[in-house]
Scaffold this motif. Structure first.
Motif, PDB file in Angstrom:
ATOM      1  N   SER A  41       0.857  -1.182   0.000  1.00  0.00           N
ATOM      2  CA  SER A  41       0.000   0.000   0.000  1.00  0.00           C
ATOM      3  C   SER A  41       0.894   1.233   0.000  1.00  0.00           C
ATOM      4  N   CYS A  42       0.275   2.381  -0.055  1.00  0.00           N
ATOM      5  CA  CYS A  42       1.042   3.624  -0.024  1.00  0.00           C
ATOM      6  C   CYS A  42       1.421   3.983   1.406  1.00  0.00           C
ATOM      7  N   TYR A  43       0.458   3.927   2.309  1.00  0.00           N
ATOM      8  CA  TYR A  43       0.668   4.314   3.706  1.00  0.00           C
ATOM      9  C   TYR A  43       0.326   3.172   4.654  1.00  0.00           C
ATOM     10  N   PRO A  44       0.735   3.274   5.909  1.00  0.00           N
ATOM     11  CA  PRO A  44       0.281   2.299   6.917  1.00  0.00           C
ATOM     12  C   PRO A  44      -1.221   2.451   7.184  1.00  0.00           C
ATOM     13  N   ASN A  45      -1.788   1.421   7.777  1.00  0.00           N
ATOM     14  CA  ASN A  45      -3.184   1.441   8.251  1.00  0.00           C
ATOM     15  C   ASN A  45      -4.222   1.586   7.139  1.00  0.00           C
ATOM     16  N   THR A 152       3.908  -6.866   2.652  1.00  0.00           N
ATOM     17  CA  THR A 152       5.106  -6.031   2.785  1.00  0.00           C
ATOM     18  C   THR A 152       4.776  -4.707   3.474  1.00  0.00           C
ATOM     19  N   PRO A 153       5.789  -4.011   3.966  1.00  0.00           N
ATOM     20  CA  PRO A 153       5.560  -2.657   4.487  1.00  0.00           C
ATOM     21  C   PRO A 153       5.080  -1.738   3.367  1.00  0.00           C
ATOM     22  N   PRO A 154       4.413  -0.643   3.708  1.00  0.00           N
ATOM     23  CA  PRO A 154       3.936   0.304   2.684  1.00  0.00           C
ATOM     24  C   PRO A 154       5.084   0.846   1.841  1.00  0.00           C
ATOM     25  N   ILE A 155       4.915   0.797   0.531  1.00  0.00           N
ATOM     26  CA  ILE A 155       5.988   1.236  -0.356  1.00  0.00           C
ATOM     27  C   ILE A 155       6.157   2.750  -0.358  1.00  0.00           C
ATOM     28  N   LEU A 174      -2.744  -1.657  -2.823  1.00  0.00           N
ATOM     29  CA  LEU A 174      -3.921  -1.314  -2.030  1.00  0.00           C
ATOM     30  C   LEU A 174      -4.044   0.196  -1.881  1.00  0.00           C
ATOM     31  N   ILE A 175      -5.256   0.714  -2.077  1.00  0.00           N
ATOM     32  CA  ILE A 175      -5.503   2.148  -2.004  1.00  0.00           C
ATOM     33  C   ILE A 175      -6.708   2.433  -1.120  1.00  0.00           C
ATOM     34  N   GLU A 176      -6.572   3.393  -0.232  1.00  0.00           N
ATOM     35  CA  GLU A 176      -7.710   3.863   0.555  1.00  0.00           C
ATOM     36  C   GLU A 176      -8.183   5.189  -0.032  1.00  0.00           C
ATOM     37  N   ARG A 181      -3.177  10.869  -1.275  1.00  0.00           N
ATOM     38  CA  ARG A 181      -3.090  11.908  -2.293  1.00  0.00           C
ATOM     39  C   ARG A 181      -2.661  11.304  -3.622  1.00  0.00           C
ATOM     40  N   TYR A 182      -3.223  11.847  -4.692  1.00  0.00           N
ATOM     41  CA  TYR A 182      -2.946  11.339  -6.034  1.00  0.00           C
ATOM     42  C   TYR A 182      -1.445  11.323  -6.314  1.00  0.00           C
ATOM     43  N   ARG A 183      -0.763  12.393  -5.990  1.00  0.00           N
ATOM     44  CA  ARG A 183       0.671  12.490  -6.273  1.00  0.00           C
ATOM     45  C   ARG A 183       1.457  11.416  -5.540  1.00  0.00           C
ATOM     46  N   ASP A 184       1.106  11.171  -4.273  1.00  0.00           N
ATOM     47  CA  ASP A 184       1.809  10.154  -3.497  1.00  0.00           C
ATOM     48  C   ASP A 184       1.530   8.750  -4.027  1.00  0.00           C
ATOM     49  N   ALA A 185       0.283   8.523  -4.431  1.00  0.00           N
ATOM     50  CA  ALA A 185      -0.075   7.218  -4.979  1.00  0.00           C
ATOM     51  C   ALA A 185       0.669   6.951  -6.285  1.00  0.00           C
TER      52      ALA A 185
END
Length: 236
Positions: A41-45, A152-155, A174-176, A181-185
């Motif tokens: 995923s991008c971020y934790p949780n 895996t940990p968030p990339i 995985l995306i919530e 944010r679009y840029r971070d994803a």
């Protein structure tokens, strides 16, 4: 191989279960060569570990031999989440040469599902995962399983997923919605692509269907898996 009795404390949810079945079906349709699958995923949780566990249980329930591999050797959480009170060995100990392969694979009370825990926190996780021993380890165990699901940990926060991706057949992102944010994803997605791992698609998770008419109309697809070709592997 030692057996563990795991406890899944989550409450059943019909729509969530149906979405996991959809995810399972689409992974099966990705081809027989897709066996080692990274989930990040991008971020934790963002609910990544819940998705991995549910998918492993679902694949096992239809007779597929599955290994759930917790590759988060920075902050493993599966033992506590699944009610394991005894001491267990894990991936970090295997990669650092402290234990052998048979000491880290545990059979479980979930049908056809084995598990490897992350193990104690390692001082240099990406370094351990970069070593050839991890690649050899994956190559060896893939002969015994229909699917190996790698949590895996968030990339978007650490590079571990990209390192692991070089050894995998495919990856699911995985995306919530509303929290990433679009840029971070886009940045995280491209980093995963650069690992050379085939991007199988994305999972939308934690959708609030009560406040959004669009998502309400697609409630049964909560957490739906979006397959895409290599040319279309992008987040829109």
């Amino acid at each position: 191989m030692k057996k563990l009795n795991l406890t899944d404390k989550r409450n059943p949810d019909y729509f969530y279960s149906e979405a996991i079945k959809t995810l399972r079906t689409n992974i099966q349709l990705s081809g027989q060569s897709i066996k080692t699958i990274l989930i990040t995923s991008c971020y934790p949780n963002e609910g990544k570990s819940d998705i991995v566990l549910s998918l492993a249980q679902e694949l096992g329930s239809i007779g597929k031999k599955v290994l759930l591999l917790d590759a988060d050797i920075r902050k493993t959480a599966y033992a506590g989440r699944l009610g394991v009170e005894e001491e267990v060995k894990g991936l970090s100990q295997l990669l650092s040469g402290q234990v052998g392969l048979q000491e880290v694979i545990y059979s479980t009370n979930f049908p056809n599902m084995d598990i490897i825990f992350g193990g104690p926190s390692a001082p240099n996780p990406s370094g351990l995962l970069s070593e050839n021993i991890f690649k050899v380890f994956l190559k060896e165990i893939r002969e015994y399983y229909n699917y190996i699901l790698i949590d895996t940990p968030p990339i978007g926060t650490v590079i571990d997923a990209a390192v692991i991706g070089r050894c995998c057949d495919g990856a699911v992102f995985l995306i919530e919605p509303g929290n990433v944010r679009y840029r971070d994803a886009q940045k995280a997605f491209k980093q995963l692509e650069r690992s050379g791992c085939r991007i199988l698609g994305a999972v939308m998770n934690k959708i609030d269907t009560s406040d959004d008419k669009y998502y309400s109309s697609y409630y049964k697809h909560y957490g739906e898996y979006y397959r895409r070709s290599d040319e279309e592997a992008r987040i829109k």
